[in-house]
Design a protein around this motif. Structure first.
Motif, mmCIF file in Angstrom:
data_model
loop_
_atom_site.group_PDB
_atom_site.id
_atom_site.type_symbol
_atom_site.label_atom_id
_atom_site.label_comp_id
_atom_site.label_asym_id
_atom_site.label_seq_id
_atom_site.Cartn_x
_atom_site.Cartn_y
_atom_site.Cartn_z
ATOM 1 N N GLY A 6 42.020 -35.683 22.466
ATOM 2 C CA GLY A 6 41.427 -36.023 21.226
ATOM 3 C C GLY A 6 40.033 -36.752 21.574
ATOM 4 O O GLY A 6 39.799 -37.776 21.003
ATOM 5 N N ALA A 7 39.328 -36.128 22.467
ATOM 6 C CA ALA A 7 38.205 -36.747 23.049
ATOM 7 C C ALA A 7 37.066 -36.958 21.766
ATOM 8 O O ALA A 7 36.043 -37.789 22.022
ATOM 9 C CB ALA A 7 37.470 -35.948 24.005
ATOM 10 N N THR A 8 37.207 -36.210 20.891
ATOM 11 C CA THR A 8 35.997 -36.120 19.630
ATOM 12 C C THR A 8 36.518 -37.186 18.650
ATOM 13 O O THR A 8 36.109 -37.248 17.534
ATOM 14 C CB THR A 8 35.654 -34.817 19.320
ATOM 15 N N GLY A 9 37.810 -37.706 18.809
ATOM 16 C CA GLY A 9 38.285 -38.525 17.346
ATOM 17 C C GLY A 9 37.975 -39.907 17.393
ATOM 18 O O GLY A 9 36.966 -40.576 18.455
ATOM 19 N N ARG A 10 38.359 -40.684 16.526
ATOM 20 C CA ARG A 10 38.016 -42.077 16.406
ATOM 21 C C ARG A 10 38.145 -42.995 17.612
ATOM 22 O O ARG A 10 37.170 -43.680 17.843
ATOM 23 C CB ARG A 10 38.573 -42.722 15.067
ATOM 24 N N THR A 11 39.271 -42.866 18.219
ATOM 25 C CA THR A 11 39.210 -43.709 19.480
ATOM 26 C C THR A 11 39.001 -42.923 20.675
ATOM 27 O O THR A 11 38.303 -43.359 21.600
ATOM 28 C CB THR A 11 41.027 -44.362 19.653
ATOM 29 N N SER A 32 37.464 -29.183 19.631
ATOM 30 C CA SER A 32 36.221 -28.757 19.264
ATOM 31 C C SER A 32 35.426 -29.248 20.500
ATOM 32 O O SER A 32 34.108 -29.024 20.484
ATOM 33 C CB SER A 32 35.887 -29.634 18.087
ATOM 34 N N ALA A 33 36.002 -29.891 21.448
ATOM 35 C CA ALA A 33 35.175 -30.095 22.590
ATOM 36 C C ALA A 33 34.884 -28.986 23.725
ATOM 37 O O ALA A 33 35.566 -27.802 23.351
ATOM 38 C CB ALA A 33 35.720 -31.213 23.692
ATOM 39 N N SER A 34 33.786 -29.003 24.416
ATOM 40 C CA SER A 34 33.580 -27.851 25.538
ATOM 41 C C SER A 34 34.881 -27.408 26.391
ATOM 42 O O SER A 34 35.245 -26.330 26.893
ATOM 43 C CB SER A 34 32.453 -28.069 26.428
ATOM 44 N N VAL A 35 35.730 -28.426 26.669
ATOM 45 C CA VAL A 35 37.125 -28.209 27.193
ATOM 46 C C VAL A 35 38.156 -28.207 26.372
ATOM 47 O O VAL A 35 38.363 -29.147 25.495
ATOM 48 C CB VAL A 35 37.511 -29.530 28.249
ATOM 49 N N ARG A 36 38.491 -27.082 25.916
ATOM 50 C CA ARG A 36 39.268 -26.792 25.002
ATOM 51 C C ARG A 36 40.825 -27.284 25.159
ATOM 52 O O ARG A 36 41.467 -26.822 26.298
ATOM 53 C CB ARG A 36 39.139 -25.229 24.391
#
Length: 260
Positions: A6-11, A32-36
């Motif tokens: 969840g690296a693109t999420g709020r936390t 949605s990150a480069s590492v899927r």
């Protein structure tokens, strides 16, 4: 190596930033990150856990998300050498909410050492009121909650991910004081210059309105479970998790503080 799901999420985005500030090797993964990474595509699991020793584990905000996927993923992670997992859960797990409690159970039974973070309502959720005139919820005339800043959640997560002595611990996380919903919307009004009021809406009316907007039965039931907990005062309780981990009090409520 620390894996942040969840690296693109709020936390998650703040945890990634905090780890990078410390110079900690990490792998940031999400849909949605480069590492899927996708929960419903097991082919993405093996590559993201390769060479990883610790995982920041975030699950979807979906009441029907199967906890069995957590167990299956962590079996792959354990076989790859993962030794520790930090799960972002929620206060609802403490009063028996099945969606969150079942995910905690899956983590505790998976094998690697675990730590569980249980935040309450996010302060940033109230920022959405800035463009509205009212907040209509079936919570009673003067419900209370102690919302926590997502930055505090991320700071705790980074400290737990990089520190020792947190194995087997559950940290409930809340803001520094309980505020009534009328007080919360008054703060939003003062900070944004737009008057917002809290309206105690009958449950039946809320249900009709939410269903008409397209919400699923499961999503509505999960919300109604939360509303019931708020009316009981579950979310008004103060918790010392931030103080215990960081040695400082949690941030005060404001809607204008940047989230990153």
């Amino acid at each position: 190596m620390i894996l942040v799901l969840g690296a693109t999420g709020r936390t998650g985005c703040l945890v990634v930033a905090g780890l990078r500030d410390r110079g900690v090797p990490l792998r940031a993964a999400s849909r949605s990150a480069s590492v899927r990474f996708e929960w419903d595509d097991a082919r993405t699991w093996g590559p993201v856990v390769e060479g990883v020793s610790v995982i920041y584990l975030v699950t979807p905000e979906d009441p029907v998300f199967p906890a069995g996927l957590v167990a299956s993923f962590l079996a792959v992670a354990r076989a790859a050498g993962v030794r520790r997992v930090v799960l972002l859960s929620g206060l609802s797990a403490g009063y028996g909410s099945v969606p969150m409690a079942s995910r905690e159970t899956a983590v505790r039974e998976a094998g690697p050492a675990w730590t569980i973070l249980r935040p309450g309502a996010f302060q940033q959720n109230f920022a959405t009121l800035a463009g509205k005139d009212e907040l209509r919820l079936p919570l009673g005339p003067e419900p209370y909650t102690a919302p926590i800043d997502v930055a505090d959640i991320a700071d705790v997560a980074v400290a737990v991910l990089t520190g020792a002595g947190h194995e087997g611990r559950i940290y409930p996380l809340a803001g520094p004081r309980a505020l009534s919903y009328p007080e919360l919307v008054a703060i939003v009004s003062r900070e944004t210059g737009r008057t917002v009021v809290y309206v105690d809406e009958p449950v039946e009316r809320w249900t009709e309105r939410t269903k008409a907007a397209g919400a699923s039965e499961a999503a509505m039931n999960w919300s109604l479970e939360t509303f019931d907990a708020i009316r009981r005062g579950e979310y008004a309780r103060l918790h010392d998790g931030v103080q215990r981990v960081l040695g400082r009090p949690p941030r005060e409520f404001t809607v204008l503080r940047p989230s990153a």
